[in-house]
Write a protein that holds these residues in place. Structure first.
Motif, PDB file in Angstrom:
ATOM      1  N   ARG A  12      19.662  55.717  72.319  1.00 45.59           N
ATOM      2  CA  ARG A  12      20.214  56.593  71.938  1.00 45.59           C
ATOM      3  C   ARG A  12      20.083  57.741  72.714  1.00 45.59           C
ATOM      4  NH1 ARG A  12      23.727  54.258  69.287  1.00 45.59           N
ATOM      5  NH2 ARG A  12      23.075  53.145  67.389  1.00 45.59           N
ATOM      6  N   HIS A  26      17.631  58.923  81.063  1.00 47.51           N
ATOM      7  CA  HIS A  26      17.843  58.571  79.650  1.00 47.51           C
ATOM      8  C   HIS A  26      17.232  57.347  79.298  1.00 47.51           C
ATOM      9  CE1 HIS A  26      20.027  57.633  75.823  1.00 47.51           C
ATOM     10  NE2 HIS A  26      20.037  56.451  76.155  1.00 47.51           N
ATOM     11  N   ASN A  27      17.580  56.297  80.225  1.00 50.21           N
ATOM     12  CA  ASN A  27      17.032  54.923  80.200  1.00 50.21           C
ATOM     13  C   ASN A  27      16.639  54.511  81.852  1.00 50.21           C
ATOM     14  OD1 ASN A  27      16.576  53.182  77.766  1.00 50.21           O
ATOM     15  ND2 ASN A  27      18.631  52.598  77.583  1.00 50.21           N
ATOM     16  N   GLU A  56       6.558  55.388  79.024  1.00 47.90           N
ATOM     17  CA  GLU A  56       5.095  55.225  79.606  1.00 47.90           C
ATOM     18  C   GLU A  56       5.207  55.890  80.699  1.00 47.90           C
ATOM     19  OE1 GLU A  56       3.667  51.316  80.290  1.00 47.90           O
ATOM     20  OE2 GLU A  56       1.804  51.886  80.311  1.00 47.90           O
ATOM     21  N   LYS A  66       1.344  56.582  76.651  1.00 44.75           N
ATOM     22  CA  LYS A  66       2.093  55.630  76.467  1.00 44.75           C
ATOM     23  C   LYS A  66       2.909  55.710  74.879  1.00 44.75           C
ATOM     24  CE  LYS A  66       2.363  50.635  76.336  1.00 44.75           C
ATOM     25  NZ  LYS A  66       1.840  49.175  76.577  1.00 44.75           N
TER      26      LYS A  66
ATOM     27  N   LEU B  27       7.122  44.809  81.188  1.00 43.34           N
ATOM     28  CA  LEU B  27       7.331  46.246  81.173  1.00 43.34           C
ATOM     29  C   LEU B  27       6.139  47.162  80.729  1.00 43.34           C
ATOM     30  CD1 LEU B  27      10.959  47.211  81.253  1.00 43.34           C
ATOM     31  CD2 LEU B  27       9.577  47.426  83.124  1.00 43.34           C
ATOM     32  N   ASN B  28       5.978  46.641  79.535  1.00 47.39           N
ATOM     33  CA  ASN B  28       5.011  47.454  78.462  1.00 47.39           C
ATOM     34  C   ASN B  28       3.712  46.669  78.560  1.00 47.39           C
ATOM     35  OD1 ASN B  28       6.994  49.437  78.421  1.00 47.39           O
ATOM     36  ND2 ASN B  28       8.086  48.398  76.848  1.00 47.39           N
ATOM     37  N   ASN B  29       3.822  45.504  78.832  1.00 48.29           N
ATOM     38  CA  ASN B  29       2.420  44.729  78.452  1.00 48.29           C
ATOM     39  C   ASN B  29       2.258  44.393  77.114  1.00 48.29           C
ATOM     40  OD1 ASN B  29       1.643  44.645  81.184  1.00 48.29           O
ATOM     41  ND2 ASN B  29       0.703  46.632  80.972  1.00 48.29           N
ATOM     42  N   ASP B  30       3.345  44.524  76.230  1.00 42.02           N
ATOM     43  CA  ASP B  30       3.286  44.112  74.852  1.00 42.02           C
ATOM     44  C   ASP B  30       4.777  43.586  74.368  1.00 42.02           C
ATOM     45  OD1 ASP B  30       2.990  47.395  73.243  1.00 42.02           O
ATOM     46  OD2 ASP B  30       4.483  46.410  74.253  1.00 42.02           O
ATOM     47  N   THR B  33       8.538  45.021  68.613  1.00 44.21           N
ATOM     48  CA  THR B  33       8.616  44.354  67.344  1.00 44.21           C
ATOM     49  C   THR B  33      10.188  43.910  67.090  1.00 44.21           C
ATOM     50  OG1 THR B  33       6.831  45.892  66.841  1.00 44.21           O
ATOM     51  CG2 THR B  33       8.394  45.177  65.130  1.00 44.21           C
ATOM     52  N   THR B  41      15.604  43.590  72.906  1.00 44.08           N
ATOM     53  CA  THR B  41      15.863  44.744  74.022  1.00 44.08           C
ATOM     54  C   THR B  41      15.091  44.748  75.326  1.00 44.08           C
ATOM     55  OG1 THR B  41      16.607  45.885  72.152  1.00 44.08           O
ATOM     56  CG2 THR B  41      16.627  46.982  74.362  1.00 44.08           C
ATOM     57  N   LEU B  43      14.941  46.669  79.359  1.00 45.32           N
ATOM     58  CA  LEU B  43      15.528  47.628  80.302  1.00 45.32           C
ATOM     59  C   LEU B  43      15.652  46.641  81.606  1.00 45.32           C
ATOM     60  CD1 LEU B  43      16.127  50.469  80.607  1.00 45.32           C
ATOM     61  CD2 LEU B  43      14.091  50.892  81.552  1.00 45.32           C
ATOM     62  N   GLU B  48      20.634  48.272  79.698  1.00 46.67           N
ATOM     63  CA  GLU B  48      19.739  47.665  78.443  1.00 46.67           C
ATOM     64  C   GLU B  48      20.622  46.542  78.046  1.00 46.67           C
ATOM     65  OE1 GLU B  48      18.152  50.383  75.001  1.00 46.67           O
ATOM     66  OE2 GLU B  48      19.877  49.263  74.432  1.00 46.67           O
ATOM     67  N   VAL B  65      23.852  53.597  80.867  1.00 41.53           N
ATOM     68  CA  VAL B  65      23.883  54.976  80.198  1.00 41.53           C
ATOM     69  C   VAL B  65      23.708  55.830  81.687  1.00 41.53           C
ATOM     70  CG1 VAL B  65      22.782  56.861  78.922  1.00 41.53           C
ATOM     71  CG2 VAL B  65      22.773  54.369  77.901  1.00 41.53           C
ATOM     72  N   SER B  67      22.999  59.631  82.569  1.00 46.30           N
ATOM     73  CA  SER B  67      23.049  60.849  81.970  1.00 46.30           C
ATOM     74  C   SER B  67      23.384  62.208  83.068  1.00 46.30           C
ATOM     75  CB  SER B  67      21.469  61.023  81.663  1.00 46.30           C
ATOM     76  OG  SER B  67      20.880  62.325  81.322  1.00 46.30           O
ATOM     77  N   TYR B  72      26.376  62.484  77.983  1.00 48.21           N
ATOM     78  CA  TYR B  72      25.962  61.058  78.269  1.00 48.21           C
ATOM     79  C   TYR B  72      27.297  60.327  78.425  1.00 48.21           C
ATOM     80  CZ  TYR B  72      21.021  61.888  77.443  1.00 48.21           C
ATOM     81  OH  TYR B  72      19.862  62.369  77.519  1.00 48.21           O
ATOM     82  N   PHE B 341      28.155  53.893  68.837  1.00 47.26           N
ATOM     83  CA  PHE B 341      28.443  53.322  70.036  1.00 47.26           C
ATOM     84  C   PHE B 341      27.104  52.594  70.226  1.00 47.26           C
ATOM     85  CE2 PHE B 341      26.495  57.606  70.612  1.00 47.26           C
ATOM     86  CZ  PHE B 341      25.390  57.210  71.606  1.00 47.26           C
TER      87      PHE B 341
END
Lengths: 87, 341
Positions: A12, A26-27, A56, A66, B27-30, B33, B41, B43, B48, B65, B67, B72, B341
């Protein structure tokens, strides 16, 4: 100065600042230069309850901040939050 | 053939979801959810990728995206396949002639936001402390240590307004406009009207669209107007026909003749509002200027996802002027979203 990598994931429209510094993404990933010491990551976004925002910050390979956050139930969807961190 | 295409897309979605989870984990080591809508999802270099399913279709979606604050630009590419040939009982109320097609859609959206604030850290800390105190007073015990400030503020409407005023002005608004193009694929089986032999034809429906959306913070209502031109195909009338031959006679039943081209010029008004933490609703009014038919679709969301933040289920009502019957269905897994969107 330390070069801090910033990695943001959010589906978003969102705005991210570190202290008063805009983080122009943004991403995706970018890098910012920060003095050693205390700083604050601030994010604002528009969405719906349940929409996720993740970020992060890393100093070289070490994770220094994080965030795994979502818009809470009861929010209007025009909201944000903050998290202090130390370089 | 359609079953084959659907299976291929299902495998693609499954593989996409698995790849997305793997990429996100790296990317995040987890592992992220996964909600009831079964989305995942990741990145990947500024884009995305997400895979998921709702009550009527499975989708594989990629979003890019750009920016350029305060605006955007969002570009999305969505591959979608219906879960059933007939769709849901109320899906037809959208008058969408491509609802039963496997489709690939490109959509471009521009998001302009007015009224964003730059909160001071001291003000955020003060508001967070105030929300924490209010929570403790209301519940008779302090919140959990890992509670977010936004979550604490959202527990009380007054605290929530104070908190969100730090990020956006009261009269803040988002103006979103965009355009899209969609191409689909359908396989039709029918009986040749002359020989009565069973035939099969593939068709490629398509559509182009444009939309303008206003979303104001003060009234918390999203209003969106759109136009879509569709060129799609539908089965010919179903008939049972028996050949004039000496007995025994074998009759055939099914669509008699090749699929028919149908055109739609759809004008839609979409309204969405979150009434409370446990109630959200949308209403889409659609008029097909080509056939002079109205349709109304109203999903009402009141079932929360397991984490309790979002709404992902409820009841959907549908009505269209040429059928004159109100239809209702229960849905689960499609997340309520105020942004289109």
């Amino acid at each position: 100065m330390a070069t801090i990598s910033v990695n943001v994931t959010c589906s978003r429209p969102n705005w991210v600042t570190i202290d008063d510094l805009d983080v122009p993404l943004h991403n995706g990933k970018t890098a910012v230069a920060l003095e050693p010491g205390s700083h604050t990551l601030v994010w604002a976004l528009i969405g719906s309850p349940g929409d996720k925002f993740e970020a992060e910050l890393k100093n070289r390979a070490a994770s220094i901040c994080k965030v795994s956050w979502s818009i809470p139930a009861g929010s209007s969807g025009w909201t944000g939050d903050f998290k202090p961190f130390t370089v | 053939m359609k079953a084959l295409a659907f299976t291929a897309l299902a495998l693609l979605v499954s593989a996409g979801a698995a790849a997305a989870q793997t990429a996100a984990a790296s990317l995040n080591n987890d592992v992220p959810t996964l909600g009831p809508s079964r989305t995942a999802t990741a990145l990947t270099g500024g884009a995305e990728v997400s895979a998921g399913s709702d009550d009527s279709s499975v989708t594989l979606r990629a979003a890019w995206v750009d920016s350029n604050a305060p605006n955007y630009t969002v570009r999305t590419l969505t591959l979608s396949a219906p879960l059933g040939k007939g769709g849901g009982p109320t899906d037809l109320a959208s008058l969408d002639a491509l609802a039963n097609s496997t489709t690939l859609e490109f959509k471009w959206s521009n998001v302009a936001v007015a009224g964003r604030q730059r909160p001071k850290v001291a003000d955020l800390a003060e508001a967070c402390d105030e929300a924490r105190t209010a929570y403790t007073t209301k519940h008779g015990k302090p919140p959990a240590d890992d509670s977010s400030c936004a979550g604490l503020a959202a527990d009380d409407p007054d605290q929530n307004s104070k908190w969100e005023d730090l990020f956006f002005a009261h009269n803040a608004y988002a103006l979103i406009y965009g355009a899209g193009a969609k191409v689909g694929y359908n396989q039709f089986d029918y009986n040749d009207p002359t020989t009565l032999a069973q035939e099969s034809r593939s068709r490629t429906p398509w559509s182009v669209s444009g939309f303008l959306t206003y979303y104001g913070r003060a009234n918390k209502v999203l209003a969106s107007g759109s136009y879509e031109h569709q060129e799609a195909y539908a089965d010919a009338d179903t008939k049972t026909v028996c050949p004039v031959v000496t007995p025994p006679v074998t009759c055939v039943s099914g669509p008699l003749g090749a699929p028919k081209l149908s055109q739609q010029d759809l004008f839609s008004l979409d309204l969405r509002k979150m009434f409370s933490a446990s109630l959200g609703a949308a209403a889409t009014f659609t008029y097909d200027a080509h056939s002079d038919v109205w349709g109304v679709e109203t999903p009402i969301y009141f079932v929360r996802n397991p984490s309790g933040d979002g709404l992902t289920g409820g009841v959907k009502l549908g009505w269209r002027s040429d059928k004159h019957d109100l239809r209702a269905s229960i849905f689960i897994g499609k997340a309520f979203s105020l942004l289109n969107f």
